[in-house]
Enzyme design. Structure first.
Site, mmCIF file in Angstrom:
data_model
loop_
_atom_site.group_PDB
_atom_site.id
_atom_site.type_symbol
_atom_site.label_atom_id
_atom_site.label_comp_id
_atom_site.label_asym_id
_atom_site.label_seq_id
_atom_site.Cartn_x
_atom_site.Cartn_y
_atom_site.Cartn_z
ATOM 1 N N HIS A 114 13.681 -2.523 -8.723
ATOM 2 C CA HIS A 114 14.325 -2.099 -7.327
ATOM 3 C C HIS A 114 15.220 -2.984 -6.859
ATOM 4 C CE1 HIS A 114 10.629 1.057 -7.328
ATOM 5 N NE2 HIS A 114 11.594 1.275 -7.990
ATOM 6 N N CYS A 122 28.398 -6.101 -0.271
ATOM 7 C CA CYS A 122 29.093 -5.503 0.312
ATOM 8 C C CYS A 122 29.483 -3.947 -0.335
ATOM 9 C CB CYS A 122 30.486 -6.213 0.697
ATOM 10 S SG CYS A 122 31.674 -5.000 1.429
ATOM 11 N N CYS A 146 30.567 -8.831 5.947
ATOM 12 C CA CYS A 146 31.155 -9.278 4.717
ATOM 13 C C CYS A 146 32.520 -9.992 5.378
ATOM 14 C CB CYS A 146 31.448 -8.293 3.732
ATOM 15 S SG CYS A 146 32.581 -8.694 2.444
ATOM 16 N N CYS A 148 35.321 -8.894 4.734
ATOM 17 C CA CYS A 148 36.119 -7.470 4.878
ATOM 18 C C CYS A 148 35.627 -6.999 5.918
ATOM 19 C CB CYS A 148 36.153 -6.760 3.492
ATOM 20 S SG CYS A 148 34.809 -5.916 3.379
ATOM 21 N N GLY A 185 -1.583 -3.740 -9.024
ATOM 22 C CA GLY A 185 -1.143 -3.636 -7.324
ATOM 23 C C GLY A 185 -0.126 -2.376 -7.212
ATOM 24 N N THR A 186 -0.102 -1.538 -8.197
ATOM 25 C CA THR A 186 0.858 -0.532 -7.515
ATOM 26 C C THR A 186 0.165 0.783 -7.555
ATOM 27 O OG1 THR A 186 3.038 0.661 -8.589
ATOM 28 C CG2 THR A 186 1.214 -0.090 -10.391
HETATM 29 P P1 NAD Z 1 2.656 0.636 -2.754
HETATM 30 O O1 NAD Z 1 2.772 0.142 -1.436
HETATM 31 O O2 NAD Z 1 2.899 2.233 -2.855
HETATM 32 O O3 NAD Z 1 1.138 0.488 -3.228
HETATM 33 C C1 NAD Z 1 0.346 -0.800 -3.047
HETATM 34 C C2 NAD Z 1 -0.738 -0.737 -4.000
HETATM 35 O O4 NAD Z 1 -1.297 -1.914 -4.110
HETATM 36 C C3 NAD Z 1 -2.063 0.380 -3.700
HETATM 37 O O5 NAD Z 1 -2.337 1.048 -4.681
HETATM 38 C C4 NAD Z 1 -3.141 -0.654 -3.404
HETATM 39 O O6 NAD Z 1 -4.322 -0.072 -3.549
HETATM 40 C C5 NAD Z 1 -2.530 -1.899 -4.213
HETATM 41 N N1 NAD Z 1 -3.123 -3.035 -3.532
HETATM 42 C C6 NAD Z 1 -2.917 -3.674 -2.517
HETATM 43 N N2 NAD Z 1 -3.508 -5.137 -2.169
HETATM 44 C C7 NAD Z 1 -3.942 -5.230 -3.667
HETATM 45 C C8 NAD Z 1 -4.326 -6.498 -3.989
HETATM 46 N N3 NAD Z 1 -4.822 -7.552 -3.409
HETATM 47 N N4 NAD Z 1 -4.873 -6.347 -5.572
HETATM 48 C C9 NAD Z 1 -4.348 -5.408 -6.201
HETATM 49 N N5 NAD Z 1 -4.218 -4.126 -5.544
HETATM 50 C C10 NAD Z 1 -3.537 -4.115 -4.394
HETATM 51 O O7 NAD Z 1 3.395 -0.222 -3.474
HETATM 52 P P2 NAD Z 1 4.274 0.285 -4.779
HETATM 53 O O8 NAD Z 1 3.409 0.923 -6.041
HETATM 54 O O9 NAD Z 1 4.822 -1.239 -5.421
HETATM 55 O O10 NAD Z 1 5.470 1.264 -4.708
HETATM 56 C C11 NAD Z 1 6.253 1.266 -3.560
HETATM 57 C C12 NAD Z 1 7.573 0.677 -3.392
HETATM 58 O O11 NAD Z 1 7.371 -0.405 -2.564
HETATM 59 C C13 NAD Z 1 8.129 0.100 -4.526
HETATM 60 O O12 NAD Z 1 9.417 0.695 -4.693
HETATM 61 C C14 NAD Z 1 8.584 -1.611 -4.006
HETATM 62 O O13 NAD Z 1 10.041 -1.634 -4.152
HETATM 63 C C15 NAD Z 1 8.385 -1.413 -2.439
HETATM 64 N N6 NAD Z 1 7.622 -2.578 -1.705
HETATM 65 C C16 NAD Z 1 8.170 -3.900 -2.204
HETATM 66 C C17 NAD Z 1 7.308 -5.078 -1.558
HETATM 67 C C18 NAD Z 1 7.470 -6.426 -2.212
HETATM 68 O O14 NAD Z 1 8.475 -6.764 -2.943
HETATM 69 N N7 NAD Z 1 6.533 -7.295 -2.105
HETATM 70 C C19 NAD Z 1 6.606 -4.919 -0.430
HETATM 71 C C20 NAD Z 1 6.782 -3.371 -0.048
HETATM 72 C C21 NAD Z 1 7.245 -2.395 -0.662
HETATM 73 ZN ZN ZN Z 2 33.488 -6.540 1.615
#
Ligand code: NAD
Ligand code: ZN
Length: 241
Positions: A114, A122, A146, A148, A185-186
């Protein structure tokens, strides 16, 4: 746990697939759940491609918060465990996160599905900048522009935008070629990223899931489910290897 340790010892290629929960213990809010960003922002109003075109100043309120959060955060024990796991066969980290914490911890191969908050792009002349160049402006609430004069956008994938093709291809290949995949953690609901563990499973990899709660993967895809924090469970695994 014993069986997971055996799986790691037997595996030749290991991949980790990470989501926002991976960074929660570093102090970065996830999207969903109690403290999630979507309780403060409406995704379609701020984080979609059309919202950015129509009301970039609104989108920048979210981006400002995310950029500041990332810059104030450091990798935690779970991130460092994934670096140690490279000595036991971890080949790549496929991440949905945009915070750059896996690279900062020291993982070699990080595939950012992502994009990343590190860069600003830009939309008009495609010039790209490091976010640090604009940090003072952003902190003062100004929207970076930017040379531009076009408003800059963080190099992250918004709703309604496609994922970077080459990164997605490489992630797919990693999933299909690994023998063990950690899903960490997803919530596994954002597509197409959420299909990666299933693709690995289809190619006969074993799936280890670590999450605070059950997800759509837990019943159908995961071979092992460890309920808990990635920052606690991953170091426990490493200690036993
Ligand atoms: P999500 O927010 O949908 O889910 C987070 C998951 O992590 C949940 O299932 C939750 O139960 C679990 N969780 C929370 N704390 C935890 C821990 N300490 N240990 C284990 N599990 C834990 O996130 P997602 O599935 O990544 O999808 C959503 C979108 O969020 C992605 O597209 C991403 O780009 C974006 N996002 C990224 C960030 C970052 O870069 N840190 C932050 C917020 C959102
Ligand atoms: Zn530009």
């Amino acid at each position: 746990m014993d069986e997971i340790i055996e799986e790691i010892r037997d595996a030749e290629r290991i991949t980790a697939f990470t989501g926002a929960g991976m960074s929660v213990e570093s102090g970065i809010a996830p999207f969903r759940g109690e403290d999630g960003l979507w309780n403060k922002f409406d995704p379609q109003e701020v984080a979609s491609a059309s919202a950015f075109v129509e009301t970039p100043e609104r989108s920048w309120k979210l981006f400002k918060l995310q950029i500041e959060e990332c810059l104030e955060s450091d990798p935690h024990k779970g991130h460092y465990s994934l670096v140690e796991l490279e000595d036991h066969g971890l080949n790549s980290v496929i991440t949905q996160n945009v915070d750059g914490l896996h690279q900062r911890a020291g993982n070699n191969e990080v595939l950012e599905l992502h994009g990343s908050l590190k860069r600003l792009v830009c939309q008009s002349c495609r010039h790209s900048f490091m976010v640090e160049e604009f940090l003072d402006d952003i902190k003062e609430g100004h929207i970076p522009r930017c040379e531009c004069d076009e408003i800059l956008k963080p190099d992250v994938v918004l709703f309604g935008e496609g994922l970077p093709h080459d990164i997605l291809q490489r992630a797919w290949k990693e999933a299909e070629n690994c023998d063990l995949l950690f899903s960490l953690g997803t919530s596994a609901v954002v597509q197409p990223a959420a299909s990666i563990p299933a693709a690995a499973k289809k190619s006969e990899a074993k799936i280890v899931e670590i999450n605070l709660e059950r997800t759509p993967l837990t019943h159908d895809v995961s071979d092992y489910f460890l309920k808990g924090k990635v920052g606690e469970k991953l170091p426990e695994i490493i200690d036993r290897l």
